[in-house]
Motif scaffolding. Structure first.
Motif, PDB file in Angstrom:
ATOM      1  N   SER A  34     -28.854 -48.393  18.874  1.00 51.78           N
ATOM      2  CA  SER A  34     -27.477 -48.437  19.386  1.00 51.78           C
ATOM      3  C   SER A  34     -26.894 -49.850  19.329  1.00 51.78           C
ATOM      4  O   SER A  34     -25.691 -50.027  19.125  1.00 51.78           O
ATOM      5  N   GLU A  35     -27.751 -50.857  19.462  1.00 47.51           N
ATOM      6  CA  GLU A  35     -27.271 -52.243  19.404  1.00 47.51           C
ATOM      7  C   GLU A  35     -26.692 -52.559  18.023  1.00 47.51           C
ATOM      8  O   GLU A  35     -25.618 -53.156  17.900  1.00 47.51           O
ATOM      9  N   TRP A  36     -27.394 -52.128  16.979  1.00 46.33           N
ATOM     10  CA  TRP A  36     -26.902 -52.371  15.616  1.00 46.33           C
ATOM     11  C   TRP A  36     -25.634 -51.555  15.343  1.00 46.33           C
ATOM     12  O   TRP A  36     -24.689 -52.049  14.732  1.00 46.33           O
ATOM     13  N   ILE A  37     -25.628 -50.326  15.789  1.00 42.84           N
ATOM     14  CA  ILE A  37     -24.449 -49.473  15.559  1.00 42.84           C
ATOM     15  C   ILE A  37     -23.216 -50.059  16.240  1.00 42.84           C
ATOM     16  O   ILE A  37     -22.126 -50.118  15.651  1.00 42.84           O
ATOM     17  N   ASN A  38     -23.394 -50.538  17.467  1.00 43.31           N
ATOM     18  CA  ASN A  38     -22.270 -51.152  18.199  1.00 43.31           C
ATOM     19  C   ASN A  38     -21.800 -52.425  17.494  1.00 43.31           C
ATOM     20  O   ASN A  38     -20.600 -52.702  17.404  1.00 43.31           O
ATOM     21  N   LYS A  39     -22.781 -53.183  16.987  1.00 39.60           N
ATOM     22  CA  LYS A  39     -22.454 -54.438  16.310  1.00 39.60           C
ATOM     23  C   LYS A  39     -21.628 -54.164  15.046  1.00 39.60           C
ATOM     24  O   LYS A  39     -20.614 -54.833  14.784  1.00 39.60           O
ATOM     25  N   ILE A  40     -22.064 -53.167  14.264  1.00 34.78           N
ATOM     26  CA  ILE A  40     -21.337 -52.810  13.035  1.00 34.78           C
ATOM     27  C   ILE A  40     -19.932 -52.328  13.357  1.00 34.78           C
ATOM     28  O   ILE A  40     -18.967 -52.661  12.657  1.00 34.78           O
ATOM     29  N   ASN A  41     -19.799 -51.563  14.442  1.00 30.91           N
ATOM     30  CA  ASN A  41     -18.472 -51.068  14.832  1.00 30.91           C
ATOM     31  C   ASN A  41     -17.526 -52.207  15.235  1.00 30.91           C
ATOM     32  O   ASN A  41     -16.320 -52.124  14.978  1.00 30.91           O
ATOM     33  N   THR A  42     -18.068 -53.272  15.819  1.00 29.43           N
ATOM     34  CA  THR A  42     -17.204 -54.427  16.148  1.00 29.43           C
ATOM     35  C   THR A  42     -16.760 -55.130  14.868  1.00 29.43           C
ATOM     36  O   THR A  42     -15.651 -55.660  14.800  1.00 29.43           O
ATOM     37  N   TRP A  43     -17.605 -55.120  13.832  1.00 29.83           N
ATOM     38  CA  TRP A  43     -17.215 -55.703  12.539  1.00 29.83           C
ATOM     39  C   TRP A  43     -16.130 -54.855  11.879  1.00 29.83           C
ATOM     40  O   TRP A  43     -15.186 -55.388  11.295  1.00 29.83           O
ATOM     41  N   GLN A  54     -27.253 -62.198   9.894  1.00 32.38           N
ATOM     42  CA  GLN A  54     -27.143 -60.851  10.441  1.00 32.38           C
ATOM     43  C   GLN A  54     -27.175 -59.811   9.326  1.00 32.38           C
ATOM     44  O   GLN A  54     -27.813 -58.763   9.454  1.00 32.38           O
ATOM     45  N   LEU A  55     -26.492 -60.118   8.230  1.00 25.26           N
ATOM     46  CA  LEU A  55     -26.480 -59.186   7.105  1.00 25.26           C
ATOM     47  C   LEU A  55     -27.865 -59.072   6.465  1.00 25.26           C
ATOM     48  O   LEU A  55     -28.274 -57.992   6.033  1.00 25.26           O
ATOM     49  N   LYS A  56     -28.586 -60.193   6.417  1.00 25.72           N
ATOM     50  CA  LYS A  56     -29.952 -60.159   5.882  1.00 25.72           C
ATOM     51  C   LYS A  56     -30.843 -59.275   6.762  1.00 25.72           C
ATOM     52  O   LYS A  56     -31.638 -58.474   6.263  1.00 25.72           O
ATOM     53  N   ASN A  57     -30.689 -59.433   8.087  1.00 26.25           N
ATOM     54  CA  ASN A  57     -31.480 -58.620   9.015  1.00 26.25           C
ATOM     55  C   ASN A  57     -31.103 -57.143   8.925  1.00 26.25           C
ATOM     56  O   ASN A  57     -31.970 -56.270   8.983  1.00 26.25           O
ATOM     57  N   LEU A  58     -29.802 -56.880   8.781  1.00 24.34           N
ATOM     58  CA  LEU A  58     -29.342 -55.501   8.649  1.00 24.34           C
ATOM     59  C   LEU A  58     -29.857 -54.887   7.346  1.00 24.34           C
ATOM     60  O   LEU A  58     -30.207 -53.711   7.306  1.00 24.34           O
ATOM     61  N   SER A  59     -29.927 -55.689   6.297  1.00 25.82           N
ATOM     62  CA  SER A  59     -30.451 -55.225   5.016  1.00 25.82           C
ATOM     63  C   SER A  59     -31.895 -54.755   5.171  1.00 25.82           C
ATOM     64  O   SER A  59     -32.269 -53.696   4.674  1.00 25.82           O
ATOM     65  N   LYS A  60     -32.697 -55.538   5.885  1.00 32.92           N
ATOM     66  CA  LYS A  60     -34.106 -55.174   6.107  1.00 32.92           C
ATOM     67  C   LYS A  60     -34.212 -53.920   6.974  1.00 32.92           C
ATOM     68  O   LYS A  60     -34.998 -53.013   6.701  1.00 32.92           O
ATOM     69  N   LYS A  61     -33.399 -53.878   8.018  1.00 34.90           N
ATOM     70  CA  LYS A  61     -33.465 -52.766   8.976  1.00 34.90           C
ATOM     71  C   LYS A  61     -33.028 -51.444   8.333  1.00 34.90           C
ATOM     72  O   LYS A  61     -33.643 -50.403   8.552  1.00 34.90           O
TER      73      LYS A  61
END
Length: 397
Positions: A34-43, A54-61
């Protein structure tokens, strides 16, 4: 466009196209907390801009290549099977990483098994495409169902005599395997338990191959729904029609191939719910309609919603009752949680079709397939895993 933030220890940021961010949520949603989903929604809302880290971490996740975040539009994945969805999901433009990975793995297995069976002198499986023969074009749904039952040495009402829905599923799976049809199951990608399959995306799919047809069942679905999915995909093999079964039991489903799917559903219904046995059980029950549906679903080892649709088709209930059952079923699936299960290798031995596993093991022992290839085909990491799986397969033979 890149920007710098701060004075000394500046952090580079990049405004990712919203189409890309929405695409990420669509195909990788189950892998993100949910933390990542909320973060993406703020973007997406423009409230914040992601940093490169952050994008590098999201790429891995999300397991989405880092370079994709800098595209103007989501990349298109070419996979022919995707155009064979049962229902037209107009809001879904791409398949998830989990579905694509699962299809890819099954296609590799099918290709290997086809090659193996041809080398071993196997014949093409006569059942594949049998429904396209001229003599069946004017046959009734009931007559076709009887032909399919006969091919697999099954009698009318076969599932009503078995102990449980799991027994019925295993029994039919074994019948299919004896005729060369491979059935595999799973609720996540390979052995990656984090990469969970989404029941809202697909319940099953079938790959057409004259030598090595594969049916895959998503076990995120309830146990009492899997039997219908297996029969449904079996009928698709009868017509030699590939499919991703994403049926959502809506009142007015938007089929991509309406005529075919109505035929397949009616034949599946006849295979699972012999009308004489069904109506007799309905009449003999003194319960109210809703209770009758659950009672008969238990008798035929199927889902209440499939039972309710059949009862409506037999003129026993109205659409209102079907909708009521559907509402309860949807709630139950959403609330269902995975419980602790058997040993990892016991589970793996169940997920993989026993005849497929035996073929791989025999080929490997004969020196025709490398152990590394066998590890990949059987979803094991090393010799210890291979030997453990081999032992369980031999016990089941």
């Amino acid at each position: 466009m890149f920007k710098k933030r701060g004075d000394n220890m500046a952090t580079a940021t990049f405004k990712v196209n919203n189409d890309i961010l929405n695409w990420v949520l669509q195909i990788a949603g189950t892998q993100l907390n949910s933390e990542w989903i909320n973060k993406i929604n703020t973007w997406i809302k423009g409230e914040k801009t992601p940093t490169i880290n952050q994008l590098k971490n999201l790429s891995k996740k999300s397991q989405i290549p880092f370079g994709n975040f800098f595209l103007s539009q989501p990349p298109r994945v070419e996979m022919p099977l995707l155009q064979f969805r049962t229902i037209d999901n107009s809001g879904i433009t791409d398949a998830s990483h989990e579905l694509l990975s699962t299809i890819d793995a099954i296609q590799l297995r099918a290709a290997w098994l086809e090659d193996y069976r041809i080398k071993e002198g196997y014949s093409k499986i006569a059942f594949i495409g049998m429904g396209n023969k001229k003599k069946y074009r004017s046959a009734s749904y009931k007559e076709i169902a009887e032909e399919i039952l006969k091919y697999f040495d099954l009698v009318k009402g076969w599932n009503s005599t078995l102990k449980s829905n799991q027994n019925a599923f295993n029994f039919l799976r074994k019948k299919l395997s004896q005729k060369g049809i491979v059935t595999e199951t799973g609720s996540f990608v390979g052995n990656k338990t984090r990469d969970s399959l989404n029941i809202n995306e697909f319940r099953a799919f079938v790959l057409i191959n004259k030598y090595a047809p594969f049916i895959f069942i998503n076990t995120k679905d309830s146990k009492n729904a899997r039997l219908f999915s297996l029969v449904h995909e079996l009928v698709h093999l009868w017509y030699e029609k590939t499919e991703i079964f994403n049926y959502n039991f809506q009142t007015n489903p938007q089929y991509l191939n309406k005529k075919l799917e109505q035929q397949v559903n009616k034949i599946s219904e006849c295979i699972l719910f012999d009308k004489d046995i069904f109506v007799k059980a309905w009449i003999e029950s003194n319960d109210l309609a809703l209770d009758k549906i659950y009672e008969i679903a238990k008798k035929f080892k199927t889902s209440p919603i499939a039972t309710a649709i059949t009862a409506k088709n037999y003129g026993l209930i109205t659409q209102r009752v079907v909708d009521e059952v559907k509402g309860e079923t949807t709630k139950n699936v959403a609330n269902r949680k995975n419980k602790g299960g058997p040993n990892f290798y016991d589970t793996l031995a169940y997920r993989i079709d026993i005849n497929f596993a035996t073929s791989v093991i025999n080929s490997t022992e004969a020196g025709d397939t490398t152990y590394l290839d066998a590890f990949s085909l059987l979803n094991v990491k090393n010799m210890k895993g291979y030997d453990s799986l081999k032992q369980r397969v031999e016990e089941k033979m």
